[in-house]
Design a protein around this motif. Structure first.
Motif, PDB file in Angstrom:
ATOM      1  N   VAL A  87      47.675  95.086 109.765  1.00 50.23           N
ATOM      2  CA  VAL A  87      46.368  93.765 110.115  1.00 50.23           C
ATOM      3  C   VAL A  87      47.321  92.814 110.672  1.00 50.23           C
ATOM      4  O   VAL A  87      46.967  91.852 111.490  1.00 50.23           O
ATOM      5  N   LEU A  88      48.099  91.755 110.461  1.00 48.79           N
ATOM      6  CA  LEU A  88      48.792  90.763 110.601  1.00 48.79           C
ATOM      7  C   LEU A  88      49.609  91.147 110.819  1.00 48.79           C
ATOM      8  O   LEU A  88      49.209  89.967 112.251  1.00 48.79           O
ATOM      9  N   ASP A  89      50.379  92.237 111.815  1.00 53.50           N
ATOM     10  CA  ASP A  89      51.528  92.289 112.929  1.00 53.50           C
ATOM     11  C   ASP A  89      49.856  92.512 114.729  1.00 53.50           C
ATOM     12  O   ASP A  89      50.166  91.750 115.047  1.00 53.50           O
ATOM     13  N   LEU A  90      49.088  92.962 114.515  1.00 53.11           N
ATOM     14  CA  LEU A  90      48.405  92.906 114.953  1.00 53.11           C
ATOM     15  C   LEU A  90      47.757  91.801 115.265  1.00 53.11           C
ATOM     16  O   LEU A  90      46.976  91.306 116.457  1.00 53.11           O
ATOM     17  N   VAL A  91      47.326  90.843 114.184  1.00 52.42           N
ATOM     18  CA  VAL A  91      46.855  90.168 114.296  1.00 52.42           C
ATOM     19  C   VAL A  91      47.552  88.679 115.285  1.00 52.42           C
ATOM     20  O   VAL A  91      47.923  87.877 116.098  1.00 52.42           O
ATOM     21  N   LYS A  92      48.586  88.729 114.749  1.00 47.10           N
ATOM     22  CA  LYS A  92      49.262  87.866 115.382  1.00 47.10           C
ATOM     23  C   LYS A  92      50.210  88.432 116.615  1.00 47.10           C
ATOM     24  O   LYS A  92      50.952  87.623 117.639  1.00 47.10           O
ATOM     25  N   SER A  93      50.201  90.361 117.082  1.00 47.62           N
ATOM     26  CA  SER A  93      50.349  90.289 118.009  1.00 47.62           C
ATOM     27  C   SER A  93      49.226  89.404 119.889  1.00 47.62           C
ATOM     28  O   SER A  93      50.030  89.658 120.610  1.00 47.62           O
ATOM     29  N   TYR A  94      48.439  88.426 119.130  1.00 55.91           N
ATOM     30  CA  TYR A  94      47.614  88.058 119.895  1.00 55.91           C
ATOM     31  C   TYR A  94      48.024  86.773 120.658  1.00 55.91           C
ATOM     32  O   TYR A  94      47.489  85.794 121.447  1.00 55.91           O
ATOM     33  N   GLY A  95      49.139  85.734 120.385  1.00 62.24           N
ATOM     34  CA  GLY A  95      50.327  84.809 120.193  1.00 62.24           C
ATOM     35  C   GLY A  95      49.156  83.372 119.702  1.00 62.24           C
ATOM     36  O   GLY A  95      48.384  83.804 118.919  1.00 62.24           O
ATOM     37  N   ASP A  96      49.821  82.970 121.047  1.00 66.05           N
ATOM     38  CA  ASP A  96      48.542  81.666 120.897  1.00 66.05           C
ATOM     39  C   ASP A  96      47.333  81.527 120.390  1.00 66.05           C
ATOM     40  O   ASP A  96      46.757  80.570 120.651  1.00 66.05           O
ATOM     41  N   ALA A  97      46.387  82.462 121.410  1.00 61.49           N
ATOM     42  CA  ALA A  97      44.921  82.518 121.043  1.00 61.49           C
ATOM     43  C   ALA A  97      44.339  82.455 119.413  1.00 61.49           C
ATOM     44  O   ALA A  97      43.489  82.173 118.894  1.00 61.49           O
ATOM     45  N   VAL A  98      45.363  82.823 118.790  1.00 68.21           N
ATOM     46  CA  VAL A  98      44.650  82.664 117.278  1.00 68.21           C
ATOM     47  C   VAL A  98      45.953  81.567 116.945  1.00 68.21           C
ATOM     48  O   VAL A  98      46.900  80.976 116.543  1.00 68.21           O
ATOM     49  N   GLU A  99      44.642  80.133 116.283  1.00 66.58           N
ATOM     50  CA  GLU A  99      45.003  79.386 115.733  1.00 66.58           C
ATOM     51  C   GLU A  99      45.564  79.116 114.230  1.00 66.58           C
ATOM     52  O   GLU A  99      46.428  78.210 113.900  1.00 66.58           O
ATOM     53  N   ARG A 100      44.673  80.504 113.493  1.00 67.74           N
ATOM     54  CA  ARG A 100      45.018  79.893 112.112  1.00 67.74           C
ATOM     55  C   ARG A 100      45.228  81.383 111.451  1.00 67.74           C
ATOM     56  O   ARG A 100      44.271  82.326 111.784  1.00 67.74           O
ATOM     57  N   LEU A 101      46.021  81.669 110.575  1.00 69.21           N
ATOM     58  CA  LEU A 101      46.012  82.929 109.641  1.00 69.21           C
ATOM     59  C   LEU A 101      46.226  82.649 108.501  1.00 69.21           C
ATOM     60  O   LEU A 101      46.972  82.204 108.424  1.00 69.21           O
ATOM     61  N   GLU A 102      45.127  82.829 107.947  1.00 68.50           N
ATOM     62  CA  GLU A 102      45.861  83.115 106.031  1.00 68.50           C
ATOM     63  C   GLU A 102      44.869  83.740 105.666  1.00 68.50           C
ATOM     64  O   GLU A 102      44.472  84.952 105.598  1.00 68.50           O
ATOM     65  N   THR A 103      45.755  84.273 104.390  1.00 65.48           N
ATOM     66  CA  THR A 103      45.067  85.241 103.318  1.00 65.48           C
ATOM     67  C   THR A 103      44.332  84.816 102.534  1.00 65.48           C
ATOM     68  O   THR A 103      44.997  84.137 101.818  1.00 65.48           O
ATOM     69  N   GLY A 104      43.730  85.823 102.050  1.00 61.05           N
ATOM     70  CA  GLY A 104      42.703  85.059 101.112  1.00 61.05           C
ATOM     71  C   GLY A 104      42.986  86.046  99.590  1.00 61.05           C
ATOM     72  O   GLY A 104      44.024  85.948  98.971  1.00 61.05           O
TER      73      GLY A 104
END
Length: 235
Positions: free
Chosen positions: A65-82
């Protein structure tokens, strides 16, 4: 409060005087604007016969999941694990408390500003096994200039309203006595829109078509109380 602030020569009187009558008004502004960001929540699930197997499975799915989200680069402004949890499942029958299996889950939140990428990412995440996707929740950034513009419009309306009262009496405003912010309400944070859930999607070679997500317009509201003194009218 000084006499200069009242527009008169004597001490401040909260309700005004014949020489410095007071007018109190409220100014409001309501803006409807496009959102600036969107947030989605992703819950990754795993199950194993023992604790180690559940943790291994959860680690693998979470990494995907994290790899997939990070693959979108600058489109993702924040990524957090809860929240993260591994819970034993006890057998329903039999004597004693025996663990039947272990269930694991971890929650991830992603914030995006590219709404085209949002639909594609949400679809691809929902296509993963044992993965639940919630959202999107639309919002403005906390420091968005829209909030300041709403406050400016509320102040301008208060001044205009006070002038109209003064003109109705055949006079003009003399001075501002007080300007009170009674709440510039933020846009409703992350107002829920569609909810997506995926437990066991059958993936096709080409993958699912991206969701077409329509951004939810945001309401911004600002209010002020203003008090002015007027030049004495001729009644």
């Amino acid at each position: 409060m000084t006499s200069a602030e009242t527009g008169g020569t004597g001490p401040f009187v909260p309700y005004g005087t014949p020489d410095a009558p007071r007018v109190a008004v409220r100014g409001e502004a309501r803006l409807e604007v496009d959102p600036e960001i969107a947030r989605i929540g992703v819950t990754v699930l795993a199950r194993g016969k023992d604790r180690a197997a559940a943790l291994d499975d959860l680690t693998r799915r979470n990494a995907a999941v994290l790899d997939l989200v990070k693959s979108y680069g600058d489109a993702v402004e924040r990524l957090e694990t809860g929240a993260f949890a591994v819970t034993p499942e006890l057998r329903e029958k039999g004597r004693g408390e025996r663990v039947h299996a272990y269930h694991g889950q971890v929650h991830v939140t992603a914030e995006l500003s590219d709404f085209t990428a949002l639909g594609e990412l949400a679809t691809r995440l929902a296509d993963l096994d044992l993965t639940r996707v919630d959202g999107p929740w639309w919002a403005l950034r906390p420091g968005s200039p829209v909030h300041a513009e709403a406050r400016r419009q509320a102040v301008r309306e208060a001044v205009q309203r006070a002038r109209e009262y003064a003109e109705a009496l055949g006079t003009t405003l003399a001075a501002l006595v007080e300007l009170a912010d009674i709440g510039a309400e933020e846009a409703r944070p992350y107002a829920p829109a569609a909810r997506m859930r995926a437990a066991s999607f059958a993936a096709e070679d080409a993958g699912p078509a991206p969701l077409d997500l329509e951004p939810q317009r945001q309401q911004v509201h600002a209010q002020v109380n203003a008090r002015f003194t007027m030049r004495p009218p001729t009644l």
